[in-house]
Structure formats: C-alpha cells, structure tokens
Design a protein around this motif. Structure first.
Motif, mmCIF file in Angstrom:
data_model
loop_
_atom_site.group_PDB
_atom_site.id
_atom_site.type_symbol
_atom_site.label_atom_id
_atom_site.label_comp_id
_atom_site.label_asym_id
_atom_site.label_seq_id
_atom_site.Cartn_x
_atom_site.Cartn_y
_atom_site.Cartn_z
ATOM 1 N N LEU A 144 0.567 -1.358 -0.199
ATOM 2 C CA LEU A 144 0.080 0.050 0.090
ATOM 3 C C LEU A 144 0.959 1.354 0.186
ATOM 4 C CD1 LEU A 144 -2.852 1.161 -0.004
ATOM 5 C CD2 LEU A 144 -2.867 1.014 2.902
ATOM 6 N N LEU A 145 1.633 1.369 1.060
ATOM 7 C CA LEU A 145 3.345 2.046 0.640
ATOM 8 C C LEU A 145 3.462 2.176 -0.698
ATOM 9 C CD1 LEU A 145 4.290 2.381 4.299
ATOM 10 C CD2 LEU A 145 2.550 3.973 3.667
ATOM 11 N N MET A 146 3.991 0.826 -0.977
ATOM 12 C CA MET A 146 4.730 1.711 -2.558
ATOM 13 C C MET A 146 3.963 2.095 -3.165
ATOM 14 S SD MET A 146 6.850 -2.049 -2.708
ATOM 15 C CE MET A 146 6.940 -1.681 -4.634
ATOM 16 N N PHE A 147 2.632 2.038 -3.232
ATOM 17 C CA PHE A 147 1.501 2.302 -4.624
ATOM 18 C C PHE A 147 1.129 3.159 -4.368
ATOM 19 C CE2 PHE A 147 -2.922 3.369 -5.887
ATOM 20 C CZ PHE A 147 -2.627 3.206 -6.851
ATOM 21 N N ILE A 148 2.146 4.701 -2.500
ATOM 22 C CA ILE A 148 0.410 5.717 -2.771
ATOM 23 C C ILE A 148 1.864 6.458 -2.651
ATOM 24 C CG2 ILE A 148 0.688 7.293 -0.711
ATOM 25 C CD1 ILE A 148 -1.210 5.189 0.239
ATOM 26 N N ILE A 149 3.042 5.456 -2.089
ATOM 27 C CA ILE A 149 4.740 6.565 -2.846
ATOM 28 C C ILE A 149 4.960 7.046 -3.970
ATOM 29 C CG2 ILE A 149 6.918 6.744 -2.436
ATOM 30 C CD1 ILE A 149 6.228 6.025 0.244
ATOM 31 N N TRP A 195 2.944 6.561 -6.657
ATOM 32 C CA TRP A 195 2.454 7.650 -7.448
ATOM 33 C C TRP A 195 2.383 8.998 -6.706
ATOM 34 C CZ3 TRP A 195 -0.082 6.941 -12.079
ATOM 35 C CH2 TRP A 195 -0.471 5.653 -12.462
ATOM 36 N N ALA A 196 2.621 9.613 -6.104
ATOM 37 C CA ALA A 196 3.246 10.539 -5.480
ATOM 38 C C ALA A 196 4.443 11.423 -5.585
ATOM 39 C CB ALA A 196 3.244 11.041 -4.233
ATOM 40 N N THR A 197 5.168 10.052 -6.025
ATOM 41 C CA THR A 197 6.803 10.379 -6.714
ATOM 42 C C THR A 197 6.668 10.205 -8.081
ATOM 43 O OG1 THR A 197 7.728 8.427 -6.177
ATOM 44 C CG2 THR A 197 7.790 10.354 -4.293
ATOM 45 N N LEU A 198 5.624 10.111 -8.734
ATOM 46 C CA LEU A 198 5.318 10.025 -10.250
ATOM 47 C C LEU A 198 5.924 10.941 -11.400
ATOM 48 C CD1 LEU A 198 5.572 7.617 -12.467
ATOM 49 C CD2 LEU A 198 2.891 8.007 -12.922
ATOM 50 N N VAL A 199 5.612 11.561 -10.548
ATOM 51 C CA VAL A 199 6.105 13.137 -11.360
ATOM 52 C C VAL A 199 7.688 12.984 -11.613
ATOM 53 C CG1 VAL A 199 5.933 15.564 -11.836
ATOM 54 C CG2 VAL A 199 4.030 14.357 -10.698
ATOM 55 N N ALA A 201 7.944 6.227 -10.695
ATOM 56 C CA ALA A 201 8.189 4.705 -12.253
ATOM 57 C C ALA A 201 8.478 3.269 -11.281
ATOM 58 C CB ALA A 201 8.721 5.094 -13.565
ATOM 59 N N PHE A 202 9.761 3.238 -10.718
ATOM 60 C CA PHE A 202 10.670 2.621 -10.716
ATOM 61 C C PHE A 202 10.330 1.677 -9.116
ATOM 62 C CE2 PHE A 202 13.686 5.175 -11.952
ATOM 63 C CZ PHE A 202 14.396 4.197 -13.641
ATOM 64 N N ILE A 203 9.598 2.560 -8.542
ATOM 65 C CA ILE A 203 8.644 1.598 -7.201
ATOM 66 C C ILE A 203 7.041 1.362 -7.629
ATOM 67 C CG2 ILE A 203 7.156 2.326 -4.798
ATOM 68 C CD1 ILE A 203 9.265 5.017 -5.045
#
Length: 117
Positions: free
Chosen positions: A52-57, A59-63, A68-70
């Motif tokens: 869940l944290l990987m999903f949130i982080i 998408w939050a750091t995709l910019v 993308a790597f996460i």
C-alpha cells in the motif's frame, strides 16, 4: 497422545470453515492487488502495508521519475503474488490446523488428569 477420530474430524471441519477462499483471494488480487488487498485478506498485514505504501509513494513521486521504478517493482511483486496465493492459503490452513490440534490436545490432556486431593 493422539486425538480420536472424532476430534480429528471436528478439527478438519473447523479448518474447512475458517479457510480463506481462493476465488475471493484472486478477485481481490485482480481489483485491489496494487493496494495489497489480497495480502490483507490472507492475513499478511505487514507486507500488505508495504504494498500500500509503495502504491501511494509510487504515484506521489511519479512526476519526479522515482515513482516509476517503485510502481514497476510493485507490479512485479503483485504479479508474483498471483502464483503464491494458493501457497499462502495452504499455509493459513496449516496454521489453523496446528492451533486447533494443540488446543484439542490440551483439552483432552486436562480432561484425563485426575483431581489431586
């Protein structure tokens, strides 16, 4: 000390009743796999929180590109989980079976002890 056939049958019935559904696990995996929903359902709370944290982080750091790597790592993990679900369900059944067997053996042992005066 061994349990009677009746006790063993009762334990297996309880294991069957408390078993997680493979179909439900796969449906949850299909719709909520990236959020760790299937792991929450199967009792793997720690790794479910990590997903869940990987999903949130992610998408939050995709910019900034790191996300993308996460998200790729998470996607691989969720894909591998599709093959691990039957094993997780079997491990859950075995854990329930061991707990019930231990409780039954303790109850039978306590019933056989004679009161001391």
């Amino acid at each position: 000390m061994t349990l009677s056939t009746q006790h063993q049958m009762l334990i297996e019935q309880r294991v069957t009743n408390e078993a997680k559904s493979t179909g439900a696990a796969y449906l949850i995996w299909l719709f909520l796999g990236g959020l760790g929903g299937h792991r929450f359902y199967l009792g793997k709370t720690g790794s479910a929180v990590v997903q869940l944290l990987m999903f949130i982080i992610g998408w939050a750091t995709l910019v900034i590109g790191v996300g993308a790597f996460i998200l790729i790592a998470l996607g691989i993990w969720v894909l591998v989980d599709a093959f691990m679900i039957p094993g997780m369900i079997q491990a859950h059944k075995e854990k329930v079976r061991q707990g019930l067997t231990m409780n039954a053996m303790m109850a039978v042992g306590a019933a056989r002890q004679e009161p001391t005066i």
